[in-house]
Design a protein around this motif. Structure first.
Motif, mmCIF file in Angstrom:
data_model
loop_
_atom_site.group_PDB
_atom_site.id
_atom_site.type_symbol
_atom_site.label_atom_id
_atom_site.label_comp_id
_atom_site.label_asym_id
_atom_site.label_seq_id
_atom_site.Cartn_x
_atom_site.Cartn_y
_atom_site.Cartn_z
ATOM 1 N N PRO A 129 -24.944 18.224 58.608
ATOM 2 C CA PRO A 129 -25.936 19.257 59.061
ATOM 3 C C PRO A 129 -27.258 19.526 58.115
ATOM 4 O O PRO A 129 -27.045 18.977 57.059
ATOM 5 N N LYS A 130 -28.191 19.965 58.833
ATOM 6 C CA LYS A 130 -29.359 20.006 57.904
ATOM 7 C C LYS A 130 -29.317 20.944 56.913
ATOM 8 O O LYS A 130 -30.104 21.094 55.966
ATOM 9 N N TRP A 131 -28.448 21.866 57.097
ATOM 10 C CA TRP A 131 -28.352 22.969 56.157
ATOM 11 C C TRP A 131 -27.778 22.576 54.732
ATOM 12 O O TRP A 131 -27.721 23.284 53.973
ATOM 13 N N TRP A 132 -26.986 21.539 54.804
ATOM 14 C CA TRP A 132 -26.282 20.720 53.522
ATOM 15 C C TRP A 132 -27.390 20.681 52.671
ATOM 16 O O TRP A 132 -28.178 19.805 52.709
ATOM 17 N N ARG A 133 -27.076 21.147 51.578
ATOM 18 C CA ARG A 133 -28.106 21.242 50.381
ATOM 19 C C ARG A 133 -27.798 20.598 49.096
ATOM 20 O O ARG A 133 -28.420 20.313 48.231
ATOM 21 N N GLN A 134 -26.438 19.862 48.929
ATOM 22 C CA GLN A 134 -25.835 19.285 47.917
ATOM 23 C C GLN A 134 -26.454 17.842 47.816
ATOM 24 O O GLN A 134 -26.927 17.223 48.670
ATOM 25 N N GLU A 160 -20.315 27.378 50.592
ATOM 26 C CA GLU A 160 -21.164 26.300 51.417
ATOM 27 C C GLU A 160 -21.296 25.022 50.977
ATOM 28 O O GLU A 160 -21.317 23.990 51.912
ATOM 29 N N SER A 161 -20.312 24.765 49.872
ATOM 30 C CA SER A 161 -20.137 23.287 49.471
ATOM 31 C C SER A 161 -18.697 22.979 49.696
ATOM 32 O O SER A 161 -18.197 21.931 49.221
#
Length: 209
Positions: A129-134, A160-161
């Motif tokens: 997903p686009k919200w994955w920030r790792q 979230e991770s």
């Protein structure tokens, strides 16, 4: 004709009629004894308590409903399109040594169906997903059996991770499911050796005890 999963409408009706696991005191106690938090299972909607009668005929075994046979934990089974197409009934604590730990719908097939938490279903249907920030792609845990699946799926809560968790049973794994896991994901395989005969292309793969 080859056996198929139960009618989708019937599966959905049983799931809708099922109770939250926290409403079943005996089930909560059994889950606690297995170091599982019923409240987290409920929050993540990973499993529910099998309702009282009436149950569809496919939710019977050896002349007893799943509820009366002691298989009170109901866990959804998913396909690679992200659809809940069947369910698995499970004992948490066996009373009779000859009792089966888990039951599939009688007279129906569960081939290539698997357990999956919400993140795993998102990955296999939509990709990362686009919200994955790792910095690194998500980690995917492949666990064998209902209890191990619930253990891994509740270990990280809603962080979230947190890794995505897929649970496999006999005949769950398929090359199609392997191909659905996004490129670059780190895959942790926690299964018996028989599962590892399938390849996991395009992914780093390791196992842990």
């Amino acid at each position: 004709a080859p056996r198929q999963p139960p009618p989708v409408a019937s599966v959905g009706a049983l799931w809708a009629a099922s109770k939250p696991v926290t409403d079943d005191a005996e089930l909560v106690s059994q889950l606690t004894n297995r170091c599982l938090d019923a409240a987290v299972i409920e929050d993540l909607d990973l499993a529910r308590a099998v309702p009282s009668e009436p149950l569809p005929r496919w939710a019977w075994s050896a002349g007893k409903t799943w509820r009366k046979s002691g298989h009170g934990l109901l866990i959804p089974l998913w396909d690679t399109e992200g659809n809940m197409v069947s369910v698995h009934a499970r004992t948490v604590e066996k009373v009779d040594p000859d009792q089966q730990k888990g039951l599939f719908p009688s007279g129906h097939s569960a081939k290539w169906l698997f357990f999956a938490d919400s993140f795993a279903r998102l990955l296999i249907t939509k990709g990362i997903p686009k919200w994955w920030r790792q910095k690194e792609p998500p980690c995917v845990i492949i666990a064998e059996g209902a209890i191990d699946f619930l253990t891994d799926a509740t270990l990280f809560g809603c962080h979230e991770s947190a890794p995505a968790v897929i649970g496999v049973l006999s005949a769950s794994w398929s090359q199609e499911l392997a191909a659905r896991i996004p490129t670059g994901c780190r895959v942790i395989v926690r299964t018996h050796s028989s599962i590892r005969r399938y390849s996991l292309p395009r992914m780093s793969c390791l196992k842990r005890p």
